[in-house]
Write an enzyme that holds these catalytic residues in place. Structure first.
Site, PDB file in Angstrom:
ATOM      1  N   HIS A  66      21.379  99.096  25.277  1.00 58.03           N
ATOM      2  CA  HIS A  66      22.839  99.150  25.089  1.00 58.03           C
ATOM      3  C   HIS A  66      23.216  98.347  23.849  1.00 58.03           C
ATOM      4  O   HIS A  66      22.558  97.356  23.528  1.00 58.03           O
ATOM      5  CB  HIS A  66      23.555  98.585  26.326  1.00 58.03           C
ATOM      6  CG  HIS A  66      24.999  98.969  26.383  1.00 58.03           C
ATOM      7  ND1 HIS A  66      25.985  98.255  25.754  1.00 58.03           N
ATOM      8  CD2 HIS A  66      25.609 100.033  26.975  1.00 58.03           C
ATOM      9  CE1 HIS A  66      27.152  98.851  25.976  1.00 58.03           C
ATOM     10  NE2 HIS A  66      26.951  99.931  26.697  1.00 58.03           N
TER      11      HIS A  66
ATOM     12  N   GLU B  47      24.242 104.846  32.310  1.00 58.88           N
ATOM     13  CA  GLU B  47      23.975 106.281  32.429  1.00 58.88           C
ATOM     14  C   GLU B  47      22.836 106.576  33.403  1.00 58.88           C
ATOM     15  O   GLU B  47      22.774 107.662  33.977  1.00 58.88           O
ATOM     16  CB  GLU B  47      23.640 106.889  31.062  1.00 58.88           C
ATOM     17  CG  GLU B  47      24.655 106.611  29.974  1.00 58.88           C
ATOM     18  CD  GLU B  47      26.001 107.284  30.191  1.00 58.88           C
ATOM     19  OE1 GLU B  47      26.336 107.584  31.352  1.00 58.88           O
ATOM     20  OE2 GLU B  47      26.719 107.496  29.217  1.00 58.88           O
TER      21      GLU B  47
END
Ligand code: ACO
Length: 379
Positions: free
Chosen positions: A258, A316
């Site tokens: 991320h 996700e």
């Protein structure tokens, strides 16, 4: 050498351009606060309607206010015949769900007078699930299912997808997802929405533009490929071999890493618990066991592969597991993200308008100067 005021901040990385009370992210500690609540406190307890009310009003509704808000949103769910026709055509042409959502969003104020910002906000939040579900029914060769006003926002979305009343476990799972991704700082689509209303344009335009931004694979497109990966590993086994083959081929492992978080994304933790509860309740925990063992293996192998960079599970990864479990089709994952995030987009629009300042950065010119004109036939 550019002077300070010529400095270019590519991608606006690290630049604060607004103050917000909507959400706060601590990437080092892995903490997300939404409307003043730690994510896990809000996500597992609230209905989506409560999360949206919280973002719009900076407080939770009373029981009466919540009942009124739910009734009002439910009454705004229906879409016009002409919009249905556009969605039917989008489905027939095989356009992706995000294109259909963009088309439906753009037409959301058809048939109504120009609304004030909050009325427009209510309309887009209420209509998004209907737009996505209508498109999906056509894609399946089925007639759309009309929204039911007696169902909550999350339950009604699942109902419109299948025509069947969803189980409580599926509703709670989807509700937790919708609350978890409703807002996340000044991400690209939220920034887009704020830029649009900063020109004193309208909230329907802002939500439409934000859908276009969310569509891009760098923003909302990862959970579909995550599900493909998990399905393949579930069928063939040996997650470690899959992870190593992927990394050895120079590819990235979807659902990990991320830009902001250096530890496990707090949304992954909340969605992982929600998915675990859902799969346990549905008695189908075989797939979820694969998901969990894949995560353990992937985190270890990524640490070995990139020892100097923390690559942890992102939102996700468990989005794919949870949405798949509750019955949202893979091709609707990004559009379902939009069904949630429109609550955050509209909240940011309303916040921007409280103390508006036109968003207008500038670019450092690096082109030529002083060219002289040559008529076309002499070029
Ligand atoms: N798998 C393998 N290696 C990775 C991964 C990954 N998932 N993510 C980053 N890396 C590696 C990169 O190859 C790079 O290595 P290098 O320095 O040898 O080139 C290093 O880690 C740093 O990567 P960056 O691209 O600088 O990291 P950035 O912060 O820009 O990327 C991103 C963040 C885009 C999420 C990235 O981790 C990624 O591509 N992950 C996979 C896709 C994904 O899951 N996307 C959803 C993100 S969640 C969300 O946006 C809502």
């Amino acid at each position: 050498m550019p002077t300070d005021d010529q400095q270019v901040h590519r991608g606006l990385e690290g630049i604060a351009v607004a103050e917000t009370r909507l959400s706060s992210i601590d990437g080092e500690a892995g903490e997300l606060v939404i409307g003043g609540f730690p994510l896990d406190e809000l996500a597992a307890n609230a209905t989506y309607e409560e999360s949206v009310f919280l973002l719009w009003n900076d407080r939770l509704p009373t029981a009466d206010e919540l009942a009124d808000f739910r009734t009002d949103l439910a009454a705004r769910r229906a879409i016009d015949d002409e919009v249905r026709e556009v969605l039917r055509r989008a489905a027939a042409e095989g356009k992706p769900a995000m294109d259909a959502l963009r088309m439906g969003a753009a037409a959301a104020n058809l048939g109504s007078d120009d609304g004030d910002p909050e009325t427009d906000a209510r309309r887009v939040v209420a209509a998004f699930p209907t737009i996505v579900a209508t498109y999906w029914r056509y894609r399946q060769g089925e007639e759309p299912v009309a929204p039911r006003e007696d169902l909550g926002h999350a339950a009604n979305y699942l109902y419109m997808l299948t025509g069947e009343e969803p189980t409580d476990a599926a509703v709670r799972g989807l509700e937790t997802y919708l609350n978890t991704v409703v807002d996340h700082g000044l991400n690209a689509s939220t920034f887009t929405a704020r830029v649009v209303v900063s020109t004193e344009s309208d909230v329907v335009s802002a939500a439409t533009a934000a859908v276009g931004t969310l569509k891009g694979p760098l923003h909302g497109g990862a959970p579909g490929p995550v599900l493909d990966m998990l399905t393949e590993v579930h069928e063939r086994g040996d997650p470690e071999a899959y992870v190593r083959e992927t990394l050895d081929a120079g590819e990235r492992l979807m659902g990990f890493g991320h830009r902001v978080y250096r530890v496990r994304d707090p949304r992954a933790s909340v969605l992982s618990s929600a998915a675990e509860r859902f799969y346990e309740a549905s008695g189908d925990d075989d797939f979820f066991e694969t998901v969990q063992s894949f995560e353990d293996v992937a985190v270890d192998v990524l640490a070995e592969h990139k020892p100097d960079r923390s690559l942890e599970t992102n939102v996700e990864f468990y989005t794919a597991a949870l949405l798949h479990g509750v019955g949202v089709p893979r091709d609707l994952f990004t559009a379902t993200f939009g069904v949630s995030r429109v609550g955050g987009w509209t909240a940011h629009c309303l916040e921007q308008l409280e103390d508006n300042r036109l968003v207008r950065p500038r670019a450092r010119y690096v082109g030529d100067a002083g060219r002289t004109w040559t008529p076309a036939k002499e070029r």
